[in-house]
Motif scaffolding. Sequence first.
Motif, PDB file in Angstrom:
ATOM      1  N   GLU A  67       1.032  -1.376   0.201  1.00 51.96           N
ATOM      2  CA  GLU A  67       0.102   0.485  -0.610  1.00 51.96           C
ATOM      3  C   GLU A  67       0.836   1.364   0.226  1.00 51.96           C
ATOM      4  OE1 GLU A  67      -3.758   2.425   0.651  1.00 51.96           O
ATOM      5  OE2 GLU A  67      -3.287   0.085  -0.167  1.00 51.96           O
ATOM      6  N   GLU A  68       1.838   1.522   1.394  1.00 56.47           N
ATOM      7  CA  GLU A  68       2.494   2.252   1.033  1.00 56.47           C
ATOM      8  C   GLU A  68       3.532   2.336  -0.765  1.00 56.47           C
ATOM      9  OE1 GLU A  68       4.961   5.455   3.298  1.00 56.47           O
ATOM     10  OE2 GLU A  68       3.160   4.142   3.208  1.00 56.47           O
ATOM     11  N   LYS A  69       4.103   1.649  -1.322  1.00 57.42           N
ATOM     12  CA  LYS A  69       4.889   1.687  -2.377  1.00 57.42           C
ATOM     13  C   LYS A  69       3.510   1.788  -3.347  1.00 57.42           C
ATOM     14  CE  LYS A  69       7.722  -2.190  -2.244  1.00 57.42           C
ATOM     15  NZ  LYS A  69       8.557  -3.328  -2.492  1.00 57.42           N
ATOM     16  N   ALA A  70       2.119   1.632  -3.659  1.00 58.79           N
ATOM     17  CA  ALA A  70       1.507   2.498  -4.528  1.00 58.79           C
ATOM     18  C   ALA A  70       1.185   3.615  -4.392  1.00 58.79           C
ATOM     19  CB  ALA A  70      -0.239   1.926  -3.880  1.00 58.79           C
ATOM     20  N   ARG A  71       1.272   4.605  -2.933  1.00 63.58           N
ATOM     21  CA  ARG A  71       1.493   5.985  -2.686  1.00 63.58           C
ATOM     22  C   ARG A  71       2.322   6.281  -3.521  1.00 63.58           C
ATOM     23  NH1 ARG A  71      -0.436   5.785   3.735  1.00 63.58           N
ATOM     24  NH2 ARG A  71      -2.174   4.742   4.036  1.00 63.58           N
ATOM     25  N   LYS A  72       3.297   6.008  -2.819  1.00 66.25           N
ATOM     26  CA  LYS A  72       4.688   6.930  -3.915  1.00 66.25           C
ATOM     27  C   LYS A  72       4.940   6.248  -5.280  1.00 66.25           C
ATOM     28  CE  LYS A  72       7.267   6.091   0.936  1.00 66.25           C
ATOM     29  NZ  LYS A  72       8.531   5.146   0.542  1.00 66.25           N
ATOM     30  N   GLN A  73       4.525   5.013  -5.772  1.00 67.05           N
ATOM     31  CA  GLN A  73       3.921   5.368  -7.169  1.00 67.05           C
ATOM     32  C   GLN A  73       2.804   5.818  -8.191  1.00 67.05           C
ATOM     33  OE1 GLN A  73       4.085   1.476  -7.412  1.00 67.05           O
ATOM     34  NE2 GLN A  73       5.930   0.665  -7.084  1.00 67.05           N
ATOM     35  N   SER A  74       2.259   6.615  -7.253  1.00 64.85           N
ATOM     36  CA  SER A  74       0.752   6.672  -7.810  1.00 64.85           C
ATOM     37  C   SER A  74       1.227   8.241  -7.658  1.00 64.85           C
ATOM     38  CB  SER A  74      -0.874   6.765  -7.066  1.00 64.85           C
ATOM     39  OG  SER A  74      -0.923   5.962  -7.469  1.00 64.85           O
ATOM     40  N   ALA A  75       2.476   9.062  -6.671  1.00 61.70           N
ATOM     41  CA  ALA A  75       2.161   9.975  -6.582  1.00 61.70           C
ATOM     42  C   ALA A  75       3.642  10.536  -7.975  1.00 61.70           C
ATOM     43  CB  ALA A  75       3.011  10.431  -5.415  1.00 61.70           C
ATOM     44  N   GLU A  76       4.378   9.728  -7.705  1.00 62.51           N
ATOM     45  CA  GLU A  76       5.459   9.942  -9.209  1.00 62.51           C
ATOM     46  C   GLU A  76       4.695   9.738 -10.103  1.00 62.51           C
ATOM     47  OE1 GLU A  76       9.492   9.980 -10.900  1.00 62.51           O
ATOM     48  OE2 GLU A  76       8.203  10.659  -8.864  1.00 62.51           O
ATOM     49  N   ILE A  77       3.565   8.648 -10.284  1.00 66.80           N
ATOM     50  CA  ILE A  77       2.365   8.852 -11.772  1.00 66.80           C
ATOM     51  C   ILE A  77       2.290  10.324 -12.257  1.00 66.80           C
ATOM     52  CG2 ILE A  77       1.132   8.035 -13.329  1.00 66.80           C
ATOM     53  CD1 ILE A  77       1.823   5.582 -12.018  1.00 66.80           C
ATOM     54  N   VAL A  78       1.524  10.977 -10.872  1.00 66.03           N
ATOM     55  CA  VAL A  78       1.247  12.260 -11.538  1.00 66.03           C
ATOM     56  C   VAL A  78       1.741  13.501 -11.398  1.00 66.03           C
ATOM     57  CG1 VAL A  78      -0.127  14.156  -9.887  1.00 66.03           C
ATOM     58  CG2 VAL A  78      -1.209  12.271  -9.851  1.00 66.03           C
ATOM     59  N   ARG A  79       3.229  13.210 -10.850  1.00 63.34           N
ATOM     60  CA  ARG A  79       4.954  14.124 -11.393  1.00 63.34           C
ATOM     61  C   ARG A  79       5.094  14.080 -11.890  1.00 63.34           C
ATOM     62  NH1 ARG A  79       9.973  14.725 -11.360  1.00 63.34           N
ATOM     63  NH2 ARG A  79      10.391  12.153 -11.704  1.00 63.34           N
ATOM     64  N   LEU A  80       5.792  12.855 -13.107  1.00 66.03           N
ATOM     65  CA  LEU A  80       5.699  12.566 -14.271  1.00 66.03           C
ATOM     66  C   LEU A  80       4.828  13.536 -15.341  1.00 66.03           C
ATOM     67  CD1 LEU A  80       6.922   9.340 -13.997  1.00 66.03           C
ATOM     68  CD2 LEU A  80       7.919  11.249 -14.553  1.00 66.03           C
ATOM     69  N   ALA A  81       3.902  12.821 -15.141  1.00 65.02           N
ATOM     70  CA  ALA A  81       2.151  13.419 -15.834  1.00 65.02           C
ATOM     71  C   ALA A  81       1.976  15.222 -15.771  1.00 65.02           C
ATOM     72  CB  ALA A  81       1.066  13.684 -15.281  1.00 65.02           C
TER      73      ALA A  81
END
Length: 359
Positions: free
Chosen positions: A77-91
Amino acid sequence: MGAGRRGLITAAVTVVCAVTVLAVPGTAFASPGPIPSPSASASATAASDPDLEAVREKLDGLYRAAAVATDEYNAAEEKARKQSAEIVRLAKKTAEGREELAGLRDRAGVAARAQYRAGGMPPEAYLMLGDDPQDFLDGTRRVRQGQHATKGLLGELTRAQEDLEQYAKDAAAQWRRLEAGRKAKAAAQKKIEKRIAAAEKLESELAKEERERLAELERRAAQRAQTAWLDSGVLDEVTGKASERGRKAVEYALAQTGKPYRWGAEGPKAYDCSGLTSQAWAAAGRDVPRTSQQQWKQLERVDVQDMRPGDLVLYFDDASHVGMYIGDGSIVHAPRPGRAVTVTGAGSMPILGVVRPDA
């Protein structure tokens, strides 16, 4: 710490924990602190009930397996939060990059049109047709400057295109990781639900009298562990006082007593073990890892003899459980499914070590 003080600690922890244990049946995974020695008749009853002791051990194993799976779930769950935040940053970076690229292309188009209009006449013609050689030289310098600027512009265009391509690759990689994390989280959830269902089924098959005897076995197991821990003299040299943040973390954790355990929960209505400790320290102004295993790996370790209120006590060889030390040989923790946040003896479970969030 002398025998007299240990007696006071034992009595204090007993009062707090006995109320909790009587209210909700539990296992040794959430053991209360020392209680008065059972009567000889009770000992005889327990000794004649090896099957019930086997049930207790099996329940402990099931709930510990659920705790390990809960850590896996929380980590995913913690990894998913970080990965989602990174995807938003990349977008966001991609959108900005596209705007930059469009602007660069407009500038390149203007430069190309300007060069095209001037490109039909060689420099010698300007020298022959011009009245002033100095104007020609100045113009030549401007042409060179324009050429350099155009070359730089083309370099910026290339870099912007490469950046966009890299953002796309990074985003695709993050999506793959996110999908893998979702699968890991789903697998961990199945493990948790399977272990908890097995434990609940096992308990439901016991008669009321057997459940009461089982609770007594659990209390005695916790009593033996806590008493042995205290009698070892481990707390004789423990004099550490809570830091300001540690005091706030302890206050937060104690304020949650009575709230139910729920795996994956971080409050405010329910908690799992590391959800309670991480949120308590967040309330004190210090971010700590979400899972008990990461708390053990990443936070600074201290000797048990040096621990102070607010420190985190990790349990079992795999760091699958964590509680917060509150002083006088006690912890506050979220035990396991079916139980509530409570105070218990710090030595009632096998201690792996102690870590300090505000070292």
